[in-house]
Each structure stands twice: as C-alpha cells, then as structure tokens.
Design an enzyme around this catalytic site. Structure first.
Site, PDB file in Angstrom:
ATOM      1  N   ARG A   1     -11.510  -2.362   0.128  1.00  0.00           N
ATOM      2  CA  ARG A   1     -10.846  -3.471  -0.562  1.00  0.00           C
ATOM      3  C   ARG A   1      -9.338  -3.229  -0.665  1.00  0.00           C
ATOM      4  O   ARG A   1      -8.555  -3.771   0.094  1.00  0.00           O
ATOM      5  CB  ARG A   1     -11.492  -3.664  -1.949  1.00  0.00           C
ATOM      6  CG  ARG A   1     -11.175  -5.011  -2.620  1.00  0.00           C
ATOM      7  CD  ARG A   1      -9.843  -5.083  -3.325  1.00  0.00           C
ATOM      8  NE  ARG A   1      -9.689  -4.054  -4.354  1.00  0.00           N
ATOM      9  CZ  ARG A   1      -8.551  -3.867  -5.002  1.00  0.00           C
ATOM     10  NH1 ARG A   1      -7.476  -4.610  -4.735  1.00  0.00           N
ATOM     11  NH2 ARG A   1      -8.437  -2.901  -5.905  1.00  0.00           N
TER      12      ARG A   1
ATOM     13  N   HIS B   1      -6.249   4.459 -11.553  1.00  0.00           N
ATOM     14  CA  HIS B   1      -5.978   3.975 -10.205  1.00  0.00           C
ATOM     15  C   HIS B   1      -4.500   4.219  -9.905  1.00  0.00           C
ATOM     16  O   HIS B   1      -3.631   3.601 -10.518  1.00  0.00           O
ATOM     17  CB  HIS B   1      -6.302   2.475 -10.129  1.00  0.00           C
ATOM     18  CG  HIS B   1      -6.052   1.853  -8.790  1.00  0.00           C
ATOM     19  ND1 HIS B   1      -7.069   1.602  -7.891  1.00  0.00           N
ATOM     20  CD2 HIS B   1      -4.913   1.416  -8.198  1.00  0.00           C
ATOM     21  CE1 HIS B   1      -6.566   1.024  -6.809  1.00  0.00           C
ATOM     22  NE2 HIS B   1      -5.252   0.913  -6.977  1.00  0.00           N
TER      23      HIS B   1
ATOM     24  N   CYS C   1      -0.389  -3.769  -1.957  1.00  0.00           N
ATOM     25  CA  CYS C   1      -0.673  -5.050  -2.599  1.00  0.00           C
ATOM     26  C   CYS C   1       0.195  -6.131  -1.984  1.00  0.00           C
ATOM     27  O   CYS C   1       1.418  -5.965  -1.871  1.00  0.00           O
ATOM     28  CB  CYS C   1      -0.416  -4.958  -4.097  1.00  0.00           C
ATOM     29  SG  CYS C   1      -0.699  -6.520  -4.955  1.00  0.00           S
TER      30      CYS C   1
ATOM     31  N   ASN D   1      -2.611   3.864  -1.592  1.00  0.00           N
ATOM     32  CA  ASN D   1      -3.291   4.536  -2.688  1.00  0.00           C
ATOM     33  C   ASN D   1      -3.233   6.055  -2.491  1.00  0.00           C
ATOM     34  O   ASN D   1      -2.911   6.554  -1.408  1.00  0.00           O
ATOM     35  CB  ASN D   1      -4.759   4.128  -2.708  1.00  0.00           C
ATOM     36  CG  ASN D   1      -4.956   2.657  -2.962  1.00  0.00           C
ATOM     37  OD1 ASN D   1      -5.082   2.231  -4.099  1.00  0.00           O
ATOM     38  ND2 ASN D   1      -5.000   1.867  -1.902  1.00  0.00           N
TER      39      ASN D   1
END
Length: 300
Positions: free
Chosen positions: A14, A207, A240, A249
């Site tokens: 994702r 996160h 993003c 990430n």
C-alpha cells in the site's frame, strides 16, 4: 529466556507502492504479498480504498483483495480516508481497516478532502459501519510530527486529534511521521503525551518515513516508549502523493536486522524478507533505499 515480541506490519503493497509513477500490476502486487507471507509477516496493508483518480496506483484494491490467499493466520489491512472507502473495503472482504486522520489542516485538506474538524464529523458513522461488518478498526494520525504545508505541529494538537480518535471503538492508534521530520526526542515526547490518554485496551503503533535518515533511531525511541507495533516497507519504498518531497518508509529489512540483534522476537525470517525486498526492487526496475538488502549477510 523468552524474547519480547515486536510486531512488524508490512506496508509495501500500500504505502510502498502508492506513489510509484508507473502502475504496478495486480499480479505483481499479489506476488509481493506472497513474498511477505513467506517471510513470516502476519499483518500487512494490502491496499487502500481511496479516490482512484488521485491515487491511480491503488485503483485495483478490489482485485487485490479478491486475489489474496485464504489464510486464517494472516490479517490483510485496508486503508480508508472516508465513509465510502470503508464501505468499499467492507464489500471487498477486508477484516481490518486503518482509518486515517491528520494532525494538520493543510495536509488534511489535500489528503482527506477537508480540514481536521470536518473529517471527524463522519467518524461515528465510520466506526458503526465497521462494527456492523465485524471489521477491526484502527486509527492513524498522519503529520503527527510535522506538516509539509503548515510546518511544525504542536504536541497538544497531536494529543487532541488522538483523543478524538479514541472516542470511537478502536483497538490501535498509530502516530505517523508522514514526511520524515521527527527526531528521537520528538518521538519520546509525542508518544509519552498520547499514552497519558490511552485506554488499556488500545495498543500503539508507529509509522516512520526515512526522508532525513532518522527512521531507525525513531523506531528505537518508539520501542523505548513501549510501542510494540511498527510499520515498515520492504526495500524502503514509498511516499505520499500529497506530501511533496516525502521519501520512502523505513526499510522493513533494516528494522528486522536491528531489532533481531537487539533481542526481540519478530517472527520474521530476515533472508526471506530480503528476497521480498529484491523482488519489488526488480519489479520497479530501480535501486531501492534499503541498506540491509544490499549488504553482505551477517553473520556470514
């Protein structure tokens, strides 16, 4: 002596892929998920149910969920930003939904379609819809450490948004460093502040993005604050669409190596995780940010 457990939630299908300019096929997404499961991950973000015009990489969410293996030992998470997304996730068969709010209005307007206060108006209906479908519901607070449009986000604002999330029945609350601006001191301060309002039945999740190379240090700081659920993305891919300049990430295999060496039990096989990182790097056709997947095996 029994090792303490640390859960790594794999988000590459994702968050790892959502910002890629070239569409990744449903087949390759499902193959990536197979690699993730083979490595031992048992909780992962399989896709999101958001506006396909704004995030075309996630337009095949229904097909991805339809193609997931039928496994009782694995949890496939769907991300949603509004009630329609929750309804779509329910229809696709998701058993866990991560619903995202923002700590800043600037990002909330661009990512969630309205200022923070407005996005909470539908929260009771979202929670009721998930409950009626028998779906576990978690909430994430994005831009909890800083916003690309509003700048610094005060700690009290993060706590206020977290407390609004906790008004509905969730089992988990995550703080997200969406643009990778946090330092370990920020992580200690914000998780400590949020914990003061946290019911005993709600677990914390972290996160982190590695935009400024602080994600691994921030992960350690979160664990020092009692967090036992961390997100990661194989090969360190991600970003993003609504956060300019936000890099990937924290690489899951880097987290895995570090916390294995620190004595935690993650239940994940590092070699198989590296295979997954190399697989998705090959699909994307480029060098990826993860370090451990490019380093010699240790111990050899």
């Amino acid at each position: 002596m029994t090792k303490e457990k640390l859960e790594l939630v794999e988000v590459s299908p994702r968050d790892g892929l959502q910002n890629e300019p070239d569409l990744v096929s449903t087949e390759n997404k499902l193959a990536l998920i197979d690699h993730i499961l083979a490595a031992g991950f048992r909780r992962l973000e399989a896709g999101s149910f958001v506006n396909p015009k704004k995030v075309p990489q996630m337009a095949d969410g229904d097909a991805v969920f339809a193609g997931l293996p039928k496994r009782a030992d694995a949890t496939f998470i769907a991300l949603a930003l509004n009630l329609r997304g929750v309804e779509r996730a329910n229809a696709a068969g998701a058993k866990e939904i991560n619903y995202v709010f923002c700590a800043s209005d600037g990002f909330s307007i661009r990512n969630n379609g309205g200022p923070v206060e407005e996005t909470f108006k539908v929260w009771p209906e979202v929670a009721a819809t998930a409950k009626a479908a028998g779906v576990r519901l978690s909430a994430s607070v994005s831009t909890a450490f800083g916003c690309p449009f509003d700048g610094e986000v005060p700690v009290r604002r993060v706590v206020e948004v977290a407390e609004r999330c906790l008004r509905e029945s969730i089992f988990e609350l995550a703080l997200a460093d969406t643009i990778g601006v946090a330092s370990p001191a920020d992580v200690h301060e914000r998780f400590r502040a949020v914990k003061a309002s946290l019911p005993a039945h709600v677990q914390l999740r972290a996160h982190f993005h590695n935009t400024r190379n602080t994600a691994l240090a921030n992960a350690v700081a979160a664990v020092e604050e009692g967090v036992r659920v961390l997100d990661g993305s194989l090969a360190g891919i991600g970003g993003c669409p609504f956060a300019p300049g936000a890099a990937g990430n924290v690489p899951t295999e880097d987290l895995l190596y570090m916390f294995n060496r620190m004595g935690f039990d993650t239940g994940v096989d590092l070699d198989r995780a590296i295979e997954g990182a190399k697989f998705i790097g090959g699909v994307l056709g480029r060098k990826t940010p993860g370090m451990v997947s490019r380093a010699p095996k240790w111990p050899s």
